[in-house]
Design a protein around this motif. Sequence first.
Motif, short mmCIF file in Angstrom:
data_model
loop_
_atom_site.label_atom_id
_atom_site.label_comp_id
_atom_site.label_asym_id
_atom_site.label_seq_id
_atom_site.Cartn_x
_atom_site.Cartn_y
_atom_site.Cartn_z
N ARG A 1 3.73 5.77 -5.56
CA ARG A 1 3.27 6.69 -6.11
C ARG A 1 1.85 7.67 -7.16
NH1 ARG A 1 3.53 0.39 -8.39
NH2 ARG A 1 6.32 -0.01 -8.69
N GLU A 2 1.23 7.21 -6.25
CA GLU A 2 0.07 8.14 -6.31
C GLU A 2 0.00 9.64 -6.31
OE1 GLU A 2 -3.08 6.62 -4.29
OE2 GLU A 2 -3.06 4.81 -5.44
N GLN A 3 1.41 9.20 -5.76
CA GLN A 3 1.24 10.58 -4.83
C GLN A 3 2.77 11.92 -5.97
OE1 GLN A 3 1.53 11.30 -0.52
NE2 GLN A 3 -0.07 10.35 -0.19
N LEU B 1 -3.24 15.42 -10.45
CA LEU B 1 -2.31 14.81 -9.01
C LEU B 1 -4.12 16.29 -8.01
CD1 LEU B 1 0.80 14.59 -8.44
CD2 LEU B 1 -0.44 12.53 -7.63
N GLU C 1 0.64 -1.34 0.00
CA GLU C 1 0.28 0.06 -0.01
C GLU C 1 0.38 1.55 -0.07
OE1 GLU C 1 -4.14 0.28 2.41
OE2 GLU C 1 -2.13 -0.71 2.77
N GLN D 1 1.99 2.17 -3.47
CA GLN D 1 0.92 2.57 -3.75
C GLN D 1 0.62 3.48 -4.09
OE1 GLN D 1 1.57 -0.22 -6.47
NE2 GLN D 1 -0.52 0.98 -6.79
N ARG D 2 0.84 4.29 -2.68
CA ARG D 2 1.20 5.42 -2.63
C ARG D 2 1.96 7.24 -2.68
NH1 ARG D 2 -3.56 6.33 0.21
NH2 ARG D 2 -5.08 4.56 1.63
N ASP E 1 7.60 8.44 -5.97
CA ASP E 1 7.81 7.76 -6.55
C ASP E 1 9.74 8.67 -7.67
OD1 ASP E 1 6.88 7.95 -8.62
OD2 ASP E 1 6.57 6.13 -9.53
N ARG F 1 -7.12 14.92 -8.95
CA ARG F 1 -7.82 13.89 -8.18
C ARG F 1 -7.83 14.35 -7.22
NH1 ARG F 1 -3.36 10.48 -9.71
NH2 ARG F 1 -2.95 10.03 -7.60
N VAL G 1 -5.89 15.22 -4.70
CA VAL G 1 -4.81 15.48 -4.48
C VAL G 1 -4.12 16.55 -3.28
CG1 VAL G 1 -2.40 14.90 -3.64
CG2 VAL G 1 -3.19 13.75 -4.94
#
Length: 197
Positions: free
Chosen positions: A30-32, A143, A24, A27-28, A35, A146, A148
Amino acid sequence: MRTLTILGLAVLRLLSQQPQHPYEVRQRLREQGLDHLIKVTHGALYHTFDVLTKAALIEMVETTREGKRPERTVYAITDEGLEVALERLRELLSTLQPEYPTYCAALAFMSLLPKQDAVAQLEQRAVLLEAALASATTGSDALVKRGVAAIDIVEIRHLQAHLRADLDLTRAIVEDIHEGRLEWRSGEQSNEGKTDG
C-alpha cells in the motif's frame, strides 16, 4: 512450482529487503502504491505465502506476538527464492506477454452503438482517465515527498504513460467521430465501419 505470479514476485521482492510478516508486506504494498497495480486480497496474500513456503522460496524465521494480538509469523526469502524472482523478473522485462485489454475489444465493437451514444461513452471515459491520471500523479508526488526512491516507483511512470496514451487516443477518436473521419454504420455486421486503430 507453477509460474511465479505477480503477487508472488512482489512478496519475494519485499522479503528480499528484510524479513517480514504478511501484514507488513500488505502495508508496504500500500505504502509503495503497488496495490494499484496488483490485486491484493487478504486471502490471496496468505495463499501466496503458503505457496511460496511449500516451494521453499521463502521460509519462516520467527513468530512474534505484540500484546494481545495474534501471533505473527515472520518470513525471509531463500536463496532459491531470490533466484526464481530474478529469473521471472528477467522474463517479464524482456518478453512480450499477450494481453487482452477490454477497451481494445470495446473499440472493435463500438459501431454497434449509435454514434452519439458512443461519443457520450468515450467522453465519460476521458473524464475518468483525466481523474485517474491526476490521481496517479498526486500519488507519485506524495511517494517522492515521503522519500521513496525513484526506482521503487518507476512502475507509476508506466501507468501514467498508459493513462496518457489511452486519454489521447480516446480524445482523438471522439474528434474523428465529430469531424466525420470515422464512417458510422451502427449495428451493421460488416467490417466497413471499423477503425484502423
